[in-house]
Design an enzyme around this catalytic site. Structure first.
Site, PDB file in Angstrom:
ATOM      1  N   LYS A  27       0.839  -1.207   0.000  1.00 59.91           N
ATOM      2  CA  LYS A  27       0.000   0.000   0.000  1.00 59.91           C
ATOM      3  C   LYS A  27       0.869   1.250   0.000  1.00 59.91           C
ATOM      4  O   LYS A  27       0.661   2.188  -0.782  1.00 59.91           O
ATOM      5  CB  LYS A  27      -0.900   0.004   1.232  1.00 59.91           C
ATOM      6  CG  LYS A  27      -1.615   1.334   1.497  1.00 59.91           C
ATOM      7  CD  LYS A  27      -2.432   1.281   2.768  1.00 59.91           C
ATOM      8  CE  LYS A  27      -1.644   1.642   3.997  1.00 59.91           C
ATOM      9  NZ  LYS A  27      -1.582   3.090   4.260  1.00 59.91           N
ATOM     10  N   ASN A  28       1.874   1.281   0.877  1.00 57.91           N
ATOM     11  CA  ASN A  28       2.683   2.483   1.048  1.00 57.91           C
ATOM     12  C   ASN A  28       3.674   2.697  -0.092  1.00 57.91           C
ATOM     13  O   ASN A  28       4.350   3.726  -0.135  1.00 57.91           O
ATOM     14  CB  ASN A  28       3.422   2.425   2.386  1.00 57.91           C
ATOM     15  CG  ASN A  28       2.485   2.592   3.561  1.00 57.91           C
ATOM     16  OD1 ASN A  28       1.392   3.139   3.426  1.00 57.91           O
ATOM     17  ND2 ASN A  28       2.889   2.108   4.721  1.00 57.91           N
ATOM     18  N   CYS A  59      -5.887   8.136   9.522  1.00 57.38           N
ATOM     19  CA  CYS A  59      -5.894   7.609  10.887  1.00 57.38           C
ATOM     20  C   CYS A  59      -5.506   8.673  11.897  1.00 57.38           C
ATOM     21  O   CYS A  59      -4.626   9.497  11.650  1.00 57.38           O
ATOM     22  CB  CYS A  59      -4.910   6.441  11.006  1.00 57.38           C
ATOM     23  SG  CYS A  59      -5.475   4.928  10.212  1.00 57.38           S
ATOM     24  N   ARG A  64       1.080  14.588  12.676  1.00 58.49           N
ATOM     25  CA  ARG A  64       1.766  14.429  11.395  1.00 58.49           C
ATOM     26  C   ARG A  64       1.646  15.769  10.685  1.00 58.49           C
ATOM     27  O   ARG A  64       0.849  15.949   9.768  1.00 58.49           O
ATOM     28  CB  ARG A  64       1.136  13.302  10.573  1.00 58.49           C
ATOM     29  CG  ARG A  64       1.313  11.954  11.217  1.00 58.49           C
ATOM     30  CD  ARG A  64       1.063  10.825  10.257  1.00 58.49           C
ATOM     31  NE  ARG A  64      -0.343  10.499  10.151  1.00 58.49           N
ATOM     32  CZ  ARG A  64      -0.809   9.434   9.502  1.00 58.49           C
ATOM     33  NH1 ARG A  64       0.020   8.613   8.928  1.00 58.49           N
ATOM     34  NH2 ARG A  64      -2.086   9.186   9.445  1.00 58.49           N
ATOM     35  N   ASP A  89       4.634   1.179  12.159  1.00 60.86           N
ATOM     36  CA  ASP A  89       3.410   0.503  11.734  1.00 60.86           C
ATOM     37  C   ASP A  89       3.273  -0.895  12.329  1.00 60.86           C
ATOM     38  O   ASP A  89       2.201  -1.487  12.273  1.00 60.86           O
ATOM     39  CB  ASP A  89       3.365   0.390  10.201  1.00 60.86           C
ATOM     40  CG  ASP A  89       2.878   1.667   9.539  1.00 60.86           C
ATOM     41  OD1 ASP A  89       2.353   2.539  10.247  1.00 60.86           O
ATOM     42  OD2 ASP A  89       3.034   1.799   8.319  1.00 60.86           O
ATOM     43  N   ARG A  92      -8.525  -0.634   4.836  1.00 60.70           N
ATOM     44  CA  ARG A  92      -7.733   0.429   4.212  1.00 60.70           C
ATOM     45  C   ARG A  92      -6.333  -0.066   3.854  1.00 60.70           C
ATOM     46  O   ARG A  92      -5.695   0.501   2.963  1.00 60.70           O
ATOM     47  CB  ARG A  92      -7.616   1.626   5.158  1.00 60.70           C
ATOM     48  CG  ARG A  92      -8.888   2.455   5.312  1.00 60.70           C
ATOM     49  CD  ARG A  92      -8.643   3.679   6.181  1.00 60.70           C
ATOM     50  NE  ARG A  92      -7.409   4.322   5.762  1.00 60.70           N
ATOM     51  CZ  ARG A  92      -6.480   4.773   6.594  1.00 60.70           C
ATOM     52  NH1 ARG A  92      -6.620   4.628   7.885  1.00 60.70           N
ATOM     53  NH2 ARG A  92      -5.392   5.360   6.129  1.00 60.70           N
TER      54      ARG A  92
END
Length: 418
Positions: free
Chosen positions: A22-23, A116, A121, A306, A398
């Site tokens: 995903k990232n 999230c 951030r 993560d 997600r």
């Protein structure tokens, strides 16, 4: 509200397929805005965050379509530089589009990001990096308006090795005339993958994987048509390793770049899990005699933030006292309140989670406050006696493709209900 229901007690046994990251997909899709053409993102996971980024491409005038081989995107008809607020609020990574929009239009209007709630951030890192390139910005009505008419190449220094700010710096500087140096850049494998993709499109990026990137700017490319396979998801791989360890199971999966998951593997070995490698295959063998550990999550190449949530769940049943610190997102310890409902013994002291292992967790009704917390609650539920119900489970979709069926194939008793 969706929920995941599972009955604990079954060992996870078998082979699991790890999806592309995903990232890695999100920055690559964002970078397409600076390009004119078509890409097939091979095997792109069908998950909510990737879909949101594809929808952003569509709202800017491009198009996307999931097909048998992955996700096909076309950016030839992108004609606007203002992103849709409703779509962008669904994912934090929506802010990755700033650099590509500035490269293409010299302007960008992007909503303040969503995603999230896992801690601070700040977008000021992005704004400061763009300022060093000569880009002006202002915040009006929950939007950030960027003006890049005077953007220029040069040396920029990130105040923190932010992945998102590094993505935006790369996507802008790759198309500015002259040479740019990005210092204190993020070193994550997903940044390396973005650089590899852009270099495959004709860009000139050097130093990927280090904190110093050197970029020779080129003109925006025309009529690009390319297929690209993103790297596999190291966080998904680590998640299944934790889940298997939690159940005393044995799993196998293919993974080419073992160094990307080495920190997680090393920590699992420390607590009593056996991990073997056979070429590109990773084999995990676990038992019930796991021991406590200390863990500090930080920016790559340190242990990934993560994954600390899943190790909190794992620590809940390790013999002894585990101490877990997250130097990136302190709010991820919100998960601990849910684990305590399941019988975990956790105290938060001076920004650290102190986890005292118990013999067994117990099923409970819990809430997934973020994506990784959701995966951590699945991990806990796989161990727990009785029924666990995880509410707000759409958070998990997600970032994990087809996680219910993957776990079922490994022997878990799990299902999703509305």
């Amino acid at each position: 509200m969706q929920k995941i229901v599972l009955e604990g007690g079954n060992k996870l046994i078998g082979e699991v397929n790890v999806s592309p990251a995903k990232n890695a997909c999100l920055p690559i899709i964002a970078s397409l805005i600076a390009l004119d053409g078509e890409i097939l993102l091979k095997n792109a996971p069908k998950i909510a965050d990737v879909l949101v980024m594809a929808q952003i491409i569509e709202c800017l005038g491009g198009s996307y379509k999931y097909c048998e081989n992955g996700l096909r995107l076309n950016t030839q008809n992108i004609k606007v530089y203002e992103a849709d607020c409703f779509i962008c609020k669904k994912a934090r990574a929506s802010f990755f589009i700033v650099g590509g929009l500035l490269a293409r239009f010299k302007k960008a209007v992007v909503p303040l990001p969503g995603g999230c709630n896992i801690g601070t951030r700040p977008i000021d890192i992005h704004i400061n990096v763009m300022k060093q390139f000569g880009v002006q910005s202002e915040i009006i009505d929950d939007k950030v308006i960027f003006n890049g008419e005077n953007a220029r190449s040069g040396k920029v220094v990130l105040s923190y090795p932010s992945v998102g700010a590094t993505v935006n710096a790369i996507c802008l500087s790759a198309f500015l005339k002259g040479e740019s140096i990005i210092l204190n850049a993020a070193r994550e494998p997903e940044i390396v993958d973005l650089c590899n993709f852009l270099n495959g499109c004709g860009c000139k990026i050097m130093g990927e994987g280090t904190s110093c990137l050197r970029i020779i700017g080129i003109r925006a490319l025309q009529k690009i048509k390319i297929e690209y396979l993103p790297i596999k998801d190291r966080i998904e791989a680590g998640s299944y390793m934790c889940m298997a360890a939690m159940t005393g199971g044995n799993i196998a999966f293919k993974y080419d770049n073992f160094e990307y998951i080495s920190k997680m593997a090393e920590k699992l070995i420390d607590i009593g899990v056996e991990i073997k490698r056979n070429k590109n295959e990773v084999l995990l063998f676990a038992n019930s005699g796991l021991k406590a550990f200390n863990l500090v999550a930080d920016v790559y190449p340190a242990f990934p933030t993560d994954m600390q949530s899943l190790f909190c769940s794992l620590g809940a049943v390790c013999k002894g006292v585990s101490i877990i610190e997250d130097r990136v997102f302190v709010n991820r310890f919100d998960l601990c309140k849910e684990l305590i409902k399941m019988g975990a013994k956790i105290e938060i002291e001076k920004g650290k989670a102190v986890v005292t292992g118990v013999n067994k967790l117990k099923g409970a009704k819990v809430f997934a406050c973020d994506l990784r917390a959701g995966a951590a609650l699945i991990t806990a539920g796989l161990n727990a006696e009785g029924r666990t119900e995880i509410y707000n489970s759409e958070m998990i979709s997600r970032g994990y493709e087809d996680i219910i069926n993957k776990l079922k194939k490994l022997g878990a008793k799990i299902k999703e209900e509305i």
